[in-house]
Design a protein around this motif. Structure first.
Motif, PDB file in Angstrom:
ATOM      1  N   GLU A   1     -15.313  11.171   0.061  1.00  0.00           N
ATOM      2  CA  GLU A   1     -15.976   9.922   0.438  1.00  0.00           C
ATOM      3  C   GLU A   1     -15.029   9.053   1.269  1.00  0.00           C
ATOM      4  OE1 GLU A   1     -18.871   8.216  -1.655  1.00  0.00           O
ATOM      5  OE2 GLU A   1     -18.804   9.465  -3.460  1.00  0.00           O
ATOM      6  N   LYS A   2     -14.964   9.373   2.532  1.00  0.00           N
ATOM      7  CA  LYS A   2     -14.013   8.748   3.434  1.00  0.00           C
ATOM      8  C   LYS A   2     -14.081   7.211   3.419  1.00  0.00           C
ATOM      9  CE  LYS A   2     -12.562   8.791   8.236  1.00  0.00           C
ATOM     10  NZ  LYS A   2     -12.485   9.485   9.510  1.00  0.00           N
ATOM     11  N   ASP A   3     -15.296   6.688   3.461  1.00  0.00           N
ATOM     12  CA  ASP A   3     -15.427   5.236   3.572  1.00  0.00           C
ATOM     13  C   ASP A   3     -14.832   4.520   2.373  1.00  0.00           C
ATOM     14  OD1 ASP A   3     -16.569   5.563   5.933  1.00  0.00           O
ATOM     15  OD2 ASP A   3     -18.638   5.161   5.304  1.00  0.00           O
ATOM     16  N   LEU A   4     -15.173   5.071   1.197  1.00  0.00           N
ATOM     17  CA  LEU A   4     -14.676   4.467  -0.030  1.00  0.00           C
ATOM     18  C   LEU A   4     -13.155   4.445  -0.040  1.00  0.00           C
ATOM     19  CD1 LEU A   4     -16.838   5.638  -3.038  1.00  0.00           C
ATOM     20  CD2 LEU A   4     -15.848   3.377  -2.651  1.00  0.00           C
ATOM     21  N   VAL A   5     -12.572   5.601   0.301  1.00  0.00           N
ATOM     22  CA  VAL A   5     -11.117   5.732   0.288  1.00  0.00           C
ATOM     23  C   VAL A   5     -10.506   4.759   1.284  1.00  0.00           C
ATOM     24  CG1 VAL A   5      -9.188   7.272   0.767  1.00  0.00           C
ATOM     25  CG2 VAL A   5     -11.212   8.140  -0.401  1.00  0.00           C
ATOM     26  N   LEU A   6     -11.085   4.717   2.465  1.00  0.00           N
ATOM     27  CA  LEU A   6     -10.556   3.827   3.489  1.00  0.00           C
ATOM     28  C   LEU A   6     -10.558   2.394   3.009  1.00  0.00           C
ATOM     29  CD1 LEU A   6     -11.883   5.037   6.933  1.00  0.00           C
ATOM     30  CD2 LEU A   6      -9.557   5.049   6.038  1.00  0.00           C
ATOM     31  N   ARG A   7     -11.658   2.008   2.342  1.00  0.00           N
ATOM     32  CA  ARG A   7     -11.721   0.632   1.885  1.00  0.00           C
ATOM     33  C   ARG A   7     -10.647   0.360   0.830  1.00  0.00           C
ATOM     34  NH1 ARG A   7     -17.255  -0.635  -0.082  1.00  0.00           N
ATOM     35  NH2 ARG A   7     -17.753   1.108   1.319  1.00  0.00           N
ATOM     36  N   ALA A   8     -10.440   1.380  -0.037  1.00  0.00           N
ATOM     37  CA  ALA A   8      -9.500   1.171  -1.138  1.00  0.00           C
ATOM     38  C   ALA A   8      -8.043   1.213  -0.665  1.00  0.00           C
ATOM     39  CB  ALA A   8      -9.717   2.234  -2.216  1.00  0.00           C
ATOM     40  N   VAL A   9      -7.741   2.107   0.258  1.00  0.00           N
ATOM     41  CA  VAL A   9      -6.348   2.355   0.601  1.00  0.00           C
ATOM     42  C   VAL A   9      -5.935   1.694   1.913  1.00  0.00           C
ATOM     43  CG1 VAL A   9      -4.618   4.172   0.924  1.00  0.00           C
ATOM     44  CG2 VAL A   9      -6.576   4.570  -0.558  1.00  0.00           C
ATOM     45  N   GLY A  10      -6.902   1.516   2.800  1.00  0.00           N
ATOM     46  CA  GLY A  10      -6.605   1.106   4.167  1.00  0.00           C
ATOM     47  C   GLY A  10      -5.658  -0.071   4.305  1.00  0.00           C
ATOM     48  N   ASP A  11      -5.863  -1.103   3.471  1.00  0.00           N
ATOM     49  CA  ASP A  11      -5.122  -2.340   3.672  1.00  0.00           C
ATOM     50  C   ASP A  11      -3.823  -2.418   2.890  1.00  0.00           C
ATOM     51  OD1 ASP A  11      -6.553  -3.482   5.560  1.00  0.00           O
ATOM     52  OD2 ASP A  11      -7.785  -4.766   4.254  1.00  0.00           O
TER      53      ASP A  11
ATOM     54  N   HIS B   1      -0.026  -2.138   1.614  1.00  0.00           N
ATOM     55  CA  HIS B   1       1.283  -2.078   2.243  1.00  0.00           C
ATOM     56  C   HIS B   1       1.830  -0.663   2.061  1.00  0.00           C
ATOM     57  CE1 HIS B   1       5.650  -2.661   2.597  1.00  0.00           C
ATOM     58  NE2 HIS B   1       5.330  -3.621   3.429  1.00  0.00           N
ATOM     59  N   GLU B   2       2.667  -0.214   3.009  1.00  0.00           N
ATOM     60  CA  GLU B   2       3.184   1.151   2.969  1.00  0.00           C
ATOM     61  C   GLU B   2       3.851   1.512   1.628  1.00  0.00           C
ATOM     62  OE1 GLU B   2       4.965  -0.555   6.151  1.00  0.00           O
ATOM     63  OE2 GLU B   2       7.053  -0.259   5.546  1.00  0.00           O
ATOM     64  N   SER B   3       4.533   0.537   1.003  1.00  0.00           N
ATOM     65  CA  SER B   3       5.188   0.833  -0.266  1.00  0.00           C
ATOM     66  C   SER B   3       4.163   1.096  -1.356  1.00  0.00           C
ATOM     67  CB  SER B   3       6.071  -0.328  -0.712  1.00  0.00           C
ATOM     68  OG  SER B   3       7.161  -0.455   0.139  1.00  0.00           O
ATOM     69  N   ASP B   4       3.074   0.331  -1.297  1.00  0.00           N
ATOM     70  CA  ASP B   4       2.035   0.510  -2.312  1.00  0.00           C
ATOM     71  C   ASP B   4       1.296   1.816  -2.101  1.00  0.00           C
ATOM     72  OD1 ASP B   4       2.655  -1.960  -3.483  1.00  0.00           O
ATOM     73  OD2 ASP B   4       1.444  -3.003  -1.993  1.00  0.00           O
ATOM     74  N   SER B   5       0.983   2.150  -0.830  1.00  0.00           N
ATOM     75  CA  SER B   5       0.292   3.421  -0.635  1.00  0.00           C
ATOM     76  C   SER B   5       1.235   4.589  -0.934  1.00  0.00           C
ATOM     77  CB  SER B   5      -0.348   3.528   0.752  1.00  0.00           C
ATOM     78  OG  SER B   5       0.441   2.952   1.744  1.00  0.00           O
ATOM     79  N   GLY B   6       2.548   4.382  -0.720  1.00  0.00           N
ATOM     80  CA  GLY B   6       3.524   5.395  -1.120  1.00  0.00           C
ATOM     81  C   GLY B   6       3.448   5.670  -2.611  1.00  0.00           C
ATOM     82  N   ASP B   7       3.401   4.592  -3.407  1.00  0.00           N
ATOM     83  CA  ASP B   7       3.290   4.748  -4.861  1.00  0.00           C
ATOM     84  C   ASP B   7       2.009   5.479  -5.236  1.00  0.00           C
ATOM     85  OD1 ASP B   7       5.616   3.459  -5.172  1.00  0.00           O
ATOM     86  OD2 ASP B   7       4.799   1.654  -6.105  1.00  0.00           O
ATOM     87  N   LEU B   8       0.928   5.112  -4.542  1.00  0.00           N
ATOM     88  CA  LEU B   8      -0.358   5.736  -4.804  1.00  0.00           C
ATOM     89  C   LEU B   8      -0.269   7.243  -4.568  1.00  0.00           C
ATOM     90  CD1 LEU B   8      -3.547   4.941  -5.096  1.00  0.00           C
ATOM     91  CD2 LEU B   8      -3.571   5.627  -2.701  1.00  0.00           C
ATOM     92  N   ILE B   9       0.369   7.630  -3.465  1.00  0.00           N
ATOM     93  CA  ILE B   9       0.488   9.048  -3.136  1.00  0.00           C
ATOM     94  C   ILE B   9       1.266   9.780  -4.220  1.00  0.00           C
ATOM     95  CG2 ILE B   9       1.580  10.674  -1.525  1.00  0.00           C
ATOM     96  CD1 ILE B   9       0.850   8.679   0.709  1.00  0.00           C
ATOM     97  N   GLU B  10       2.351   9.138  -4.692  1.00  0.00           N
ATOM     98  CA  GLU B  10       3.151   9.773  -5.736  1.00  0.00           C
ATOM     99  C   GLU B  10       2.348   9.970  -7.016  1.00  0.00           C
ATOM    100  OE1 GLU B  10       6.872   7.839  -6.402  1.00  0.00           O
ATOM    101  OE2 GLU B  10       7.732   8.633  -4.556  1.00  0.00           O
ATOM    102  N   ALA B  11       1.441   9.031  -7.287  1.00  0.00           N
ATOM    103  CA  ALA B  11       0.673   9.110  -8.529  1.00  0.00           C
ATOM    104  C   ALA B  11      -0.451  10.147  -8.450  1.00  0.00           C
ATOM    105  CB  ALA B  11       0.099   7.727  -8.858  1.00  0.00           C
TER     106      ALA B  11
ATOM    107  N   SER C   1      -6.695   8.886  11.398  1.00  0.00           N
ATOM    108  CA  SER C   1      -5.793   7.978  12.111  1.00  0.00           C
ATOM    109  C   SER C   1      -5.610   6.667  11.358  1.00  0.00           C
ATOM    110  CB  SER C   1      -6.337   7.696  13.506  1.00  0.00           C
ATOM    111  OG  SER C   1      -7.592   7.051  13.376  1.00  0.00           O
ATOM    112  N   ALA C   2      -6.412   6.438  10.314  1.00  0.00           N
ATOM    113  CA  ALA C   2      -6.230   5.205   9.549  1.00  0.00           C
ATOM    114  C   ALA C   2      -5.049   5.324   8.580  1.00  0.00           C
ATOM    115  CB  ALA C   2      -7.499   4.872   8.762  1.00  0.00           C
ATOM    116  N   PHE C   3      -4.534   6.526   8.419  1.00  0.00           N
ATOM    117  CA  PHE C   3      -3.400   6.700   7.510  1.00  0.00           C
ATOM    118  C   PHE C   3      -2.113   6.296   8.214  1.00  0.00           C
ATOM    119  CE2 PHE C   3       0.107   9.114   5.676  1.00  0.00           C
ATOM    120  CZ  PHE C   3       0.004   8.709   4.354  1.00  0.00           C
ATOM    121  N   ASP C   4      -1.369   5.397   7.560  1.00  0.00           N
ATOM    122  CA  ASP C   4      -0.105   4.933   8.134  1.00  0.00           C
ATOM    123  C   ASP C   4       1.022   5.827   7.618  1.00  0.00           C
ATOM    124  OD1 ASP C   4       2.161   3.698   8.935  1.00  0.00           O
ATOM    125  OD2 ASP C   4       1.740   1.781   7.979  1.00  0.00           O
ATOM    126  N   PHE C   5       1.604   6.621   8.520  1.00  0.00           N
ATOM    127  CA  PHE C   5       2.639   7.574   8.095  1.00  0.00           C
ATOM    128  C   PHE C   5       3.886   6.894   7.539  1.00  0.00           C
ATOM    129  CE2 PHE C   5       2.027  12.178   9.111  1.00  0.00           C
ATOM    130  CZ  PHE C   5       0.657  12.101   9.299  1.00  0.00           C
TER     131      PHE C   5
END
Lengths: 434, 434
Positions: free
Chosen positions: A5-15, A17-27, A42-46
């Motif tokens: 569900e791309k839209d849902l994920v984008l809404r949840a993760v898109g905004d 900060h990189e440190s927070d999405s980093g933590d999310l990825i680790e979890a 392309s919405a994913f910030d490397f």
């Protein structure tokens, strides 16, 4: 949620900060990590990948298509891009670099040519440079009109036609100055620059010493090639302290909580093995006194106390020495003074504990002679601990070996051997057990 | 040179960076330090005093006239001024504060009211704040016209009429924007602000996490009261790592190379004393097996090896745990997983060393039974070391005690007691020595 569900994920993760999405990825579950990156496109910030554990980052990069990685890397600041790429194999690097636009590719390739952990690897190659004859107004207009500016910057750099660094102008100076003034009047020629091949630890000390926010990086010819910023320096300082602390505790600096049991056990094995050899040496010393121990078993009870006091006093001195070497507070100029100080501190506490421990030993075993033996042994071992605790780190540093990593086993060897030998030796002489 | 030749001194010292003149002061003879400051008069930059050891700073400030100090402090940024004043006694503070101009005095008094090591103490109270309806042009003109700007700044702050923080505008954004645009269009409302009572360590983590250069500090009502900048944060990170490293080595974090022998010896005494009690406990355990030791003196030779392996394995686990707690990588969510991991790592290395050390013991003493005894004891103690090494820091953290300071003696107690008890106990049973 990761069922596509791309839209849902984008809404949840898109905004995030990189440190927070980093933590999310680790979890996340390991399988889901690359899928999240692909799903977000392309919405994913490397940048988020620079914030996760090394092992996890490599796993994700391995799973992703080179095209996806290249597209992500192209969006990054050059320092973050180098950070992502440097742990990959040569082949993987080339595969990704080949898919990048030429200017980015060349800049990254050049950064990757600098030695590991050098300023050249950590620097950002995006910066603003102007000629000294520009006015403040021209400079501001240039910045207003150029789209491709670095994401954040704190200084602009003044260079000559050969791109050699003349000096820096901080943004606050620029803002405070009227438009017609020439940049050459503002330039701080006392700028503190860093050399691209400087080690990142040196750079960190330099930033710290002069409270810098950013510093220009120059190559051998004095040409401006990049900028180091303080956020990278903060990470270096943190990593460096981490390394020393872990090294003193006998743990590899790269050990991470996410490492597997087998991997962790194997990586901690060598330190324990070194310690075992040390312990065998102590055992050998003890075995020379088997006769004395048979005649007087109280010695077996008391000898570990002496050795353990020595070990702890040695660790205290060693900790101070290793830290002072790392922060460059201890050097040739004050080494002798510190050696004298540490030996004196050891002797002084040796005296104090000689009285306490001698009395206890004599009292518990109702044997006044044990006071003399215990007291002499404790003074000897604590003085030796002070001497060994400072000389070994100093000696290792001189030999070019990292004192944080290697001092421990040597110091323990000295304190154990001196501890057992002095206590059992003095007892054998005093009580005529030989 | 310090014979009064003001001009010469001024020429030599005047242009140095504060860190360099700080070093110079430390290298001087104690008597000459205050004389240097007096000699240089208003040319002396008091910032240099923030760069010297605490003890030296207090000495110099004690020697100087309060008028001289007040004049020097008035020139400082508020964060440096607070740093100089906070270690003085209440009376000394008042004496100096009374001699300052009212606005500086009030700002400093307010900062000093915040708890020690809080953001309120470390913040700078000089900052630029503007109203949201100003344009970029107005803001730039305001900065060009105001003399009393902070020495360096990286952001400006947007506040409402009640001085409540609305958001931040970074200087690079400001420079890139055309003059007629309103500030309210530029403002970053996702600004990350810090609370004045936040602990400096929390602030440091926050800066590090979000790669900040500066952050606004707000009070309970959300009013802007100051700015924290990254240079202060770098010092906090360095100090914090320093504290943990020294604490694990049994040294007070405030210990400095310039401390006297007597002072240093006294400050290291308590840790050694705690260790002595630990060692007495081990000795007590050993004394329960005097009978066994008399019958088989080989046990006295081998028992320190077992205890020392346990101690080192325990230190490895403890180091990882203390560090992970400090960096908040270890918390409630993963504690169980890490406990299981550490116990497994201990058991696995226990197995490996059981084989090695058991074989050696059996071979050296030509006694195959020693293989069994040694192997079982090593597995037991390394497993216990893993368990104790993680549970003790976790438990201390839960009790609100700093695990870096206090874990060591407890972990050693466990590994020593388990080491001696298991080895001697198993030997007594196996060889029927009881």
């Amino acid at each position: 949620i990761e069922s596509g569900e791309k839209d849902l994920v984008l809404r949840a993760v898109g905004d995030l900060h990189e440190s927070d999405s980093g933590d999310l990825i680790e979890a996340l579950d390991p399988d889901l990590r690359p899928r999240l990156v692909e799903l977000m496109g392309s919405a994913f910030d490397f940048t988020a990948l620079t914030q996760v554990d090394d092992a996890i980052r490599e796993e994700i990069l391995d799973e992703l298509e080179p095209e996806t990685v290249a597209a992500g890397v192209a969006e990054l600041d050059s320092d973050d891009a180098v950070y992502l790429l440097e742990d990959l194999t040569r082949d993987e690097q080339t595969e990704i670099l080949d898919k990048l636009p030429a200017p980015e590719r060349v800049a990254l390739e050049r950064s990757l040519l600098y030695p590991e952990e050098s300023a050249g690897r950590r620097m950002q190659t995006e910066f603003i440079s102007v000629a000294p004859f520009w006015t403040v107004g021209q400079t501001i207009d240039h910045m207003r009109e150029t789209d491709d500016l670095p994401e954040r910057f704190y200084e602009i750099y003044v260079v000559d036609p050969a791109h050699k660094l003349i000096g820096t102008v901080s943004l606050d100076r620029l803002l405070r100055t009227k438009r017609p003034i020439s940049i050459s009047e503002l330039v701080d020629k006392n700028h503190r620059s860093v050399h691209a091949t400087d080690d990142q630890e040196e750079v960190a000390r330099f930033f710290e010493r002069y409270d810098l926010i950013a510093a220009p990086v120059v190559d051998d010819d004095g040409r401006l090639v990049g900028v180091m910023t303080v956020d990278d320096v903060v990470d270096v300082i943190e990593d460096e302290a981490d390394e020393d602390l872990k090294a003193l505790g006998g743990v590899r600096s790269a050990e991470e909580l996410s490492d597997s049991v087998l991997y962790t056990a194997r990586s901690r094995f060598p330190w324990l093995f070194a310690n075992m050899l040390t312990a065998f040496l102590s055992a050998f010393v003890i075995s020379r006194f088997e006769g004395s121990l048979e005649k007087m078993v109280a010695l077996a009870v008391l000898m570990p106390i002496v050795a353990s006091m020595g070990g702890n006093a040695g660790t205290q001195t060693m900790t101070v020495a290793v830290r002072a070497l790392a922060t460059q507070e201890l050097g040739r100029s004050n080494a002798w003074r510190i050696i004298r100080r540490e030996v004196s501190v050891g002797a002084l506490n040796g005296l104090a504990f000689a009285l306490i421990m001698g009395s206890c030993a004599a009292f518990v075993f109702s044997n006044p002679g044990l006071f003399v033996v215990m007291a002499l042994a404790v003074i000897t071992v604590l003085t030796a601990a002070g001497l060994g605790g400072i000389l070994i780190p100093l000696g290792l540093e001189k030999l070019g070996v990292d004192p944080a990593v290697s001092s421990g086993p040597f110091v323990t060897t000295i304190t154990d051997v001196v501890g057992f030998f002095s206590f059992l030796g003095i007892a054998t002489l005093y009580f005529h057990l030989g």
